[in-house]
Design a protein around this motif. Structure first.
Motif, PDB file in Angstrom:
ATOM      1  N   LEU A  53      -0.793  17.600  -0.964  1.00 12.79           N
ATOM      2  CA  LEU A  53      -1.365  17.004  -2.176  1.00 12.79           C
ATOM      3  C   LEU A  53      -0.274  16.512  -3.097  1.00 12.79           C
ATOM      4  CD1 LEU A  53      -4.288  19.395  -3.041  1.00 12.79           C
ATOM      5  CD2 LEU A  53      -4.439  17.029  -2.346  1.00 12.79           C
TER       6      LEU A  53
ATOM      7  N   LEU B 198      -8.218  11.869  -7.101  1.00 16.96           N
ATOM      8  CA  LEU B 198      -6.950  11.842  -6.402  1.00 16.96           C
ATOM      9  C   LEU B 198      -7.146  11.423  -4.955  1.00 16.96           C
ATOM     10  CD1 LEU B 198      -4.007  12.383  -6.276  1.00 16.96           C
ATOM     11  CD2 LEU B 198      -4.463  14.756  -5.824  1.00 16.96           C
TER      12      LEU B 198
ATOM     13  N   VAL C  76      -2.494  19.393 -11.420  1.00 16.72           N
ATOM     14  CA  VAL C  76      -3.498  18.548 -10.779  1.00 16.72           C
ATOM     15  C   VAL C  76      -3.781  19.046  -9.370  1.00 16.72           C
ATOM     16  CG1 VAL C  76      -3.942  16.261  -9.851  1.00 16.72           C
ATOM     17  CG2 VAL C  76      -3.058  16.487 -12.138  1.00 16.72           C
TER      18      VAL C  76
ATOM     19  N   GLY D  55     -11.019  15.711 -11.612  1.00 10.62           N
ATOM     20  CA  GLY D  55      -9.720  15.648 -10.948  1.00 10.62           C
ATOM     21  C   GLY D  55      -9.734  15.342  -9.476  1.00 10.62           C
ATOM     22  N   ALA D  56     -10.485  16.136  -8.729  1.00  7.16           N
ATOM     23  CA  ALA D  56     -10.307  16.134  -7.283  1.00  7.16           C
ATOM     24  C   ALA D  56     -10.607  14.792  -6.647  1.00  7.16           C
ATOM     25  CB  ALA D  56     -11.182  17.203  -6.667  1.00  7.16           C
TER      26      ALA D  56
ATOM     27  N   LYS E  12      -1.986   2.274 -10.206  1.00  9.35           N
ATOM     28  CA  LYS E  12      -1.221   3.526 -10.247  1.00  9.35           C
ATOM     29  C   LYS E  12      -1.139   4.041 -11.674  1.00  9.35           C
ATOM     30  CE  LYS E  12       1.922   2.968  -6.358  1.00  9.35           C
ATOM     31  NZ  LYS E  12       3.321   2.885  -5.971  1.00  9.35           N
TER      32      LYS E  12
ATOM     33  N   ILE F  27      -0.462   5.529   7.280  1.00 12.52           N
ATOM     34  CA  ILE F  27      -1.505   4.848   8.039  1.00 12.52           C
ATOM     35  C   ILE F  27      -0.976   4.455   9.408  1.00 12.52           C
ATOM     36  CG2 ILE F  27      -2.968   2.806   8.130  1.00 12.52           C
ATOM     37  CD1 ILE F  27      -3.075   2.763   5.159  1.00 12.52           C
TER      38      ILE F  27
ATOM     39  N   ILE G 292      -1.710  -3.245  -7.813  1.00 10.73           N
ATOM     40  CA  ILE G 292      -1.485  -1.883  -7.326  1.00 10.73           C
ATOM     41  C   ILE G 292      -0.714  -1.072  -8.358  1.00 10.73           C
ATOM     42  CG2 ILE G 292      -0.219  -0.540  -5.619  1.00 10.73           C
ATOM     43  CD1 ILE G 292      -1.093  -2.423  -3.525  1.00 10.73           C
TER      44      ILE G 292
ATOM     45  N   TYR H  17      -3.820  11.832   4.725  1.00 11.13           N
ATOM     46  CA  TYR H  17      -3.327  12.654   3.628  1.00 11.13           C
ATOM     47  C   TYR H  17      -2.663  13.932   4.106  1.00 11.13           C
ATOM     48  CZ  TYR H  17      -6.131   9.672   0.575  1.00 11.13           C
ATOM     49  OH  TYR H  17      -6.659   8.609  -0.103  1.00 11.13           O
TER      50      TYR H  17
ATOM     51  N   THR I  34       0.974  13.302  -1.788  1.00 10.95           N
ATOM     52  CA  THR I  34       0.009  12.233  -2.072  1.00 10.95           C
ATOM     53  C   THR I  34       0.120  11.781  -3.512  1.00 10.95           C
ATOM     54  OG1 THR I  34      -1.504  13.299  -0.545  1.00 10.95           O
ATOM     55  CG2 THR I  34      -2.417  11.619  -1.974  1.00 10.95           C
ATOM     56  N   LEU I  35       0.182  12.756  -4.406  1.00  9.27           N
ATOM     57  CA  LEU I  35       0.228  12.427  -5.822  1.00  9.27           C
ATOM     58  C   LEU I  35       1.494  11.664  -6.156  1.00  9.27           C
ATOM     59  CD1 LEU I  35      -1.297  12.672  -8.337  1.00  9.27           C
ATOM     60  CD2 LEU I  35      -0.415  14.943  -8.691  1.00  9.27           C
TER      61      LEU I  35
ATOM     62  N   VAL J 288      -7.324  20.277  -7.837  1.00 11.10           N
ATOM     63  CA  VAL J 288      -7.982  19.694  -6.676  1.00 11.10           C
ATOM     64  C   VAL J 288      -8.416  20.786  -5.716  1.00 11.10           C
ATOM     65  CG1 VAL J 288      -7.640  18.257  -4.664  1.00 11.10           C
ATOM     66  CG2 VAL J 288      -6.809  17.498  -6.837  1.00 11.10           C
TER      67      VAL J 288
ATOM     68  N   LYS K 288       3.111   9.720  -4.198  1.00 11.18           N
ATOM     69  CA  LYS K 288       3.021   8.339  -3.732  1.00 11.18           C
ATOM     70  C   LYS K 288       2.156   7.496  -4.664  1.00 11.18           C
ATOM     71  CE  LYS K 288       4.007   8.246   1.131  1.00 11.18           C
ATOM     72  NZ  LYS K 288       5.378   7.824   0.973  1.00 11.18           N
ATOM     73  N   LEU K 289       1.164   8.136  -5.313  1.00  6.89           N
ATOM     74  CA  LEU K 289       0.246   7.355  -6.131  1.00  6.89           C
ATOM     75  C   LEU K 289       0.721   7.160  -7.557  1.00  6.89           C
ATOM     76  CD1 LEU K 289      -3.232   8.620  -4.982  1.00  6.89           C
ATOM     77  CD2 LEU K 289      -2.171   6.447  -4.568  1.00  6.89           C
ATOM     78  N   THR K 290       1.564   8.066  -8.050  1.00  5.41           N
ATOM     79  CA  THR K 290       2.009   7.907  -9.435  1.00  5.41           C
ATOM     80  C   THR K 290       3.469   8.287  -9.456  1.00  5.41           C
ATOM     81  OG1 THR K 290       1.665  10.194 -10.027  1.00  5.41           O
ATOM     82  CG2 THR K 290      -0.205   8.750 -10.227  1.00  5.41           C
TER      83      THR K 290
ATOM     84  N   ASN L 147       0.844  -1.188   0.000  1.00  7.28           N
ATOM     85  CA  ASN L 147       0.000   0.000   0.000  1.00  7.28           C
ATOM     86  C   ASN L 147       0.885   1.246   0.000  1.00  7.28           C
ATOM     87  OD1 ASN L 147      -1.793   2.094   0.817  1.00  7.28           O
ATOM     88  ND2 ASN L 147      -3.157   0.524   1.625  1.00  7.28           N
ATOM     89  N   PRO L 148       0.649   2.172  -0.918  1.00  9.53           N
ATOM     90  CA  PRO L 148       1.526   3.352  -0.987  1.00  9.53           C
ATOM     91  C   PRO L 148       1.487   4.223   0.269  1.00  9.53           C
ATOM     92  CG  PRO L 148       0.036   3.276  -2.867  1.00  9.53           C
ATOM     93  CD  PRO L 148      -0.374   2.183  -1.965  1.00  9.53           C
ATOM     94  N   PHE L 149       0.398   4.083   1.049  1.00 13.85           N
ATOM     95  CA  PHE L 149       0.262   4.957   2.211  1.00 13.85           C
ATOM     96  C   PHE L 149       0.545   4.248   3.520  1.00 13.85           C
ATOM     97  CE2 PHE L 149      -1.223   8.548   0.046  1.00 13.85           C
ATOM     98  CZ  PHE L 149      -2.057   8.132  -0.964  1.00 13.85           C
TER      99      PHE L 149
ATOM    100  N   LEU M 128      -6.777  16.373 -17.159  1.00  7.34           N
ATOM    101  CA  LEU M 128      -6.074  17.626 -17.406  1.00  7.34           C
ATOM    102  C   LEU M 128      -6.260  18.058 -18.855  1.00  7.34           C
ATOM    103  CD1 LEU M 128      -2.634  17.449 -15.631  1.00  7.34           C
ATOM    104  CD2 LEU M 128      -4.560  18.916 -15.123  1.00  7.34           C
TER     105      LEU M 128
ATOM    106  N   TRP N  20      -8.694   6.037  -4.457  1.00  6.22           N
ATOM    107  CA  TRP N  20      -7.654   5.021  -4.360  1.00  6.22           C
ATOM    108  C   TRP N  20      -8.195   3.838  -3.577  1.00  6.22           C
ATOM    109  CZ3 TRP N  20      -3.541   3.484  -6.674  1.00  6.22           C
ATOM    110  CH2 TRP N  20      -2.787   2.489  -6.073  1.00  6.22           C
TER     111      TRP N  20
ATOM    112  N   LEU O   1      -4.445   5.485 -12.691  1.00  9.43           N
ATOM    113  CA  LEU O   1      -4.723   6.787 -12.092  1.00  9.43           C
ATOM    114  C   LEU O   1      -3.978   7.869 -12.840  1.00  9.43           C
ATOM    115  CD1 LEU O   1      -6.132   8.214  -9.775  1.00  9.43           C
ATOM    116  CD2 LEU O   1      -4.067   7.957  -8.442  1.00  9.43           C
ATOM    117  N   ALA O   2      -2.716   7.580 -13.177  1.00  6.05           N
ATOM    118  CA  ALA O   2      -1.936   8.578 -13.900  1.00  6.05           C
ATOM    119  C   ALA O   2      -2.588   8.893 -15.232  1.00  6.05           C
ATOM    120  CB  ALA O   2      -0.507   8.072 -14.101  1.00  6.05           C
TER     121      ALA O   2
END
Lengths: 187, 614
Positions: free
Chosen positions: A128, B225, A148, B221-222, B243, A74, B239, A115, A131-132, A152, A134-136, A68-70, B254, B229, B246-247
């Motif tokens: 943010l 993110l 992005v 967008g919001a 990822k 956590i 996973i 977050y 977070t981003l 948000v 970690k996710l990509t 899990n990226p987070f 965008l 997830w 999501l990208a």
């Protein structure tokens, strides 16, 4: 259900049952999962409430969390010392909030804390961006990351102060009906 | 002095006093949802207990007794809840590897299975058991051969599987059991009340959760993110896959934003519009063409009826399978053609693409079913004796062949495609699990089962077996062959759309078809529970006429004659429903306006605050 277990007193089990979303059986099962992470550190007798704290590395190696990226956030949010080292109470608390029975508001509260990387009770732009990232990891350019995050904040910031408060976050969660099922780890 | 110390806990005293005033169950639920650390929660719990205990005049024993009783009740309900959740581990695994949207397909399948099981139990208890026990009606002219499993005729002809196996006598027992009425009321009750309320309830609840809250800026967008997830995915490859997805989605959103700024020129817009029009014409043309093809195939006298004239002709019997095979082939090929057609169009919104393809497929399937129903209700009753059994057998054949094609589809569509995609043509890649297509197939099969239930009361058994097998096969195929779908935006919204699909065309169509059968068509003379009557609805007339003689049940007859049979009643009911709907809609509009105003207020207030502090 007979009281055949000797790990906890019945008052302790009652307390766990009242304060988490788990039943007696699940609590015992989770205790054994906790103990399996480090059998030499965790005693089988919790009746006199030993001070046992498993280091973050062991928690982060659990199969439910290891990819899990987070996972670090956590563990930090749910641990008492804020460093990711968890007692049994923290462990149960964490999986209780992440279970299917926890209500939306409780999950939103903890998701917000996860977050919020700098722990200032607001999700600002740098949170943010972290977070981003970690996710990509490599797929977005720096410009795109920035855009992005701006987007948000644009969309979710209700009171126009440039960062997301807990209320903004909860309002956004309301519009995402999937949240209850995605913010959920099965154990 | 203990209570004094506890009540002085800063900030918690109000909380504790609120908790003390709740009932036990509500108190535990409130304690569990407190957003504080575990130790603080324990303290609050203990505090509230002590205060209750101290304020409670009764003695220790009853307090602890009540507590234990409540706890054991909680446990009991937990245990029983766990037993009722079948397949829990399997579902957990699927969710962990493929995410919640694929899981929603399997949950839907499970829901359908439970539903069919329930309807089977009802039918079995009220209709089949009395029939079997009292009047075994088996007069089979042929022995059991293997072909029956596919075609449903022959040995099965006179069994309780089909309408023809039931007769409508009144079973002389204490109390007398009128088989005609039982048949009629069971089917009516099942179709109308349970399904209507169940579907309507779940749809309105789903709708409320997913659509009504969609006020304010709804864009990509919001929420993606921060809210989407999927924490429940634990497989490393999955996973990584998520990822990447999501990208891609963030990039798309965008670029959407940038594109909004480009206005399309007039000629471009005309071009897009004409392409859309062309695609729609092609799709509708295909749907109508398939419908016409099925109709001509069905009414070909050679094919359809040669069997009934000559029951021992195996070849003629096998030729009755031609129609179902053609229907299944159409269901297989035309959606692929639709996806090819949609490639020529360009969509501004990827979600619109999914919705439009769903609509086209629904139109196709409904037109096929519509043509079949038309054929069954208009053409068949005049040509065959015991036509209800014939219709039941046709539905049975359709379902079985559909099942076989589903199995073949799993094998060819997923397994072989995976082999080809990974070994031969690398660019194709691993097949995606197409949720929309699979759910539509499930809905199609369920609609067929609902249509057939009047003509073949034990059809839900077949559905149950079918769904059971499909669950396991799809799961195995999923783990071996597929990857999760790329473009699932809002899984919950798509789920609502699916339930709406299940409700509107399917159920309303089925209801009108059965209503037409019961109200206007003449039941066959030689078989079935409604032999000799003018329409099946006449059982109700006969029954009310018979109870007219009993003075105490006169009111039933009065209600029936004057209220249910008068058109004014239905007119009034529809009017009332429309008025209520209008009022509720106005309330919703008002609330949306209120939300907008409140939102503006928040912005104004915080602007004020910022201004006064600077």
């Amino acid at each position: 259900m007979g009281n055949k277990q000797t790990i906890f007193t019945s008052q302790q089990l009652d307390a766990y049952q009242d304060c988490t979303y788990f039943t007696r059986k699940e609590i015992l099962r989770l205790f054994h999962r906790y103990r399996d992470l480090a059998p030499q550190l965790v005693p089988l007798d919790y009746k006199n409430q030993p001070e046992v704290r498993l280091p973050y590395e062991l928690i982060g190696s659990m199969p439910e969390l290891k990819d899990n990226p987070f996972r670090q956030r956590i563990a930090e949010v749910f641990s008492e010392d804020g460093e990711g080292n968890m007692t049994l109470d923290d462990f149960l608390d964490m999986f209780s909030v992440l279970s299917e029975m926890a209500p939306r508001d409780l999950k939103a509260y903890y998701a917000f804390k996860i977050y919020d990387f700098n722990n200032d009770d607001f999700i600002c732009k740098s949170d943010l961006e972290k977070t981003l990232n970690k996710l990509t990891r490599n797929e977005l350019t720096e410009d795109e990351v920035r855009m992005v995050c701006e987007k948000v904040i644009d969309e979710a910031d209700l009171d126009n102060d440039g960062r997301l408060s807990l209320e903004d976050f909860q309002h956004m969660i309301m519009r995402a009906p999937d949240f209850l099922s995605t913010f959920h780890i099965r154990i | 002095e203990l209570t004094k110390d506890i009540l002085v806990i800063p900030g918690k005293s109000e909380l504790v006093s609120d908790l003390v005033n709740l009932s036990a169950g509500a108190r535990f639920q409130a304690i569990r949802s407190l957003p504080m650390s575990f130790n603080e929660r324990k303290t609050v719990r203990l505090t509230s207990f002590i205060i209750i205990h101290l304020c409670n005049i009764s003695d220790n024993d009853t307090f602890y007794l009540n507590l234990n009783l409540y706890l054991s009740q909680q446990e009991q309900s937990e245990l029983s809840r766990q037993h009722l959740i079948i397949w829990q581990d399997t579902l957990k695994e699927i969710g962990g590897r493929f995410g919640t949207s694929v899981l929603s397909y399997f949950l839907f399948l499970k829901w359908l299975l439970q539903f069919n099981l329930f309807s089977f139990i009802i039918n079995f208890c009220f209709i089949t058991i009395p029939q079997i026990v009292h009047a075994p009606n088996i007069s089979s002219t042929t022995g059991f051969r293997g072909l029956e499993l596919l075609t449903g005729v022959g040995y099965f002809n006179q069994t309780v599987l089909f309408y023809g196996g039931y007769n409508g006598e009144v079973i002389i027992s204490k109390p007398a059991y009128n088989m005609q009425l039982a048949y009629f009321f069971t089917i009516a009750a099942y179709l109308k009340d349970l399904v209507f309320f169940l579907l309507l309830l779940s749809m309105s609840r789903s709708f409320q959760k997913n659509f009504v809250l969609e006020t304010g800026p709804v864009s990509g967008g919001a929420w993606r993110l921060l809210c989407s997830w999927d924490f429940s995915v634990v497989n490393e490859k999955a996973i990584q896959y998520n990822k990447n997805n999501l990208a891609i989605q963030l990039k798309e959103s965008l670029s959407e934003r940038l594109q909004e700024k480009n206005k399309m020129s007039l000629s471009d817009r005309i071009k897009h519009l004409s392409l859309h029009l062309l695609a729609w014409l092609l799709s509708l043309g295909l749907a109508i063409g398939s419908g016409a093809g099925i109709y001509f195939l069905g009414t070909d006298p050679e094919l359809a009826f040669s069997f009934s004239h000559n029951p021992n002709n195996l070849r003629a019997e096998a030729s009755t399978l031609l129609l179902p095979v053609v229907v299944s082939l159409i269901n297989l090929i035309v959606p692929l053609l639709y996806s090819l057609i949609s490639k020529i169009e360009s969509y501004s919104n990827p979600r619109a693409k999914i919705y439009i393809s769903i609509i086209r497929n629904v139109i196709l399937k409904m037109s096929i079913l519509g043509i079949l129903c038309f054929y069954w209700l208009n053409f068949v009753p005049n040509s065959i004796s015991c036509w209800e059994s014939f219709v039941g057998q046709s539905v049975y054949r359709l379902l079985i062949i559909d099942f076989i094609f589903c199995l073949l589809g799993i094998f060819f569509g997923e397994f072989l495609r995976n082999v080809i995609g990974t070994m031969c043509i690398q660019s194709l890649g691993v097949p995606e699990f197409d949720i929309a297509r699979n759910v539509l197939d499930l809905i199609y099969a369920q609609t067929l089962a609902w249509i057939g239930i009047y003509f073949s009361p034990l059809l839900p058994v077949m559905q149950v077996l079918k769904l059971f097998i499909i669950f396991y096969l799809k799961k195995i195929s999923l783990s071996l062959n597929c990857q999760p779908p790329k473009h699932i935006g809002r899984a919950a919204q798509i789920q609502t759309v699916f339930i709406a699909i299940l409700f509107f065309p399917s159920f309303v169509g089925v209801l009108s078809m059965v209503a037409y059968t019961v109200w206007s068509l003449e039941p066959s003379n030689q078989c079935g529970p409604f032999q000799g009557l003018k329409t099946p609805f006449h059982t109700i007339f006969n029954w009310t006429a018979s109870i007219q003689n009993f003075p105490e049940s006169n009111w039933v007859w009065w209600i029936f004659e004057n209220i249910l049979r008068s058109e004014l009643f239905y007119y009034l009911i529809s009017l009332i429903v429309l008025v209520i709907t209008y009022f509720l809609w106005q309330i919703t509009q008002g609330r949306k306006q209120l939300i907008k105003t409140l939102r503006e207020q928040i912005v104004n207030v915080s602007a004020e605050i910022i201004r006064t502090t600077l």
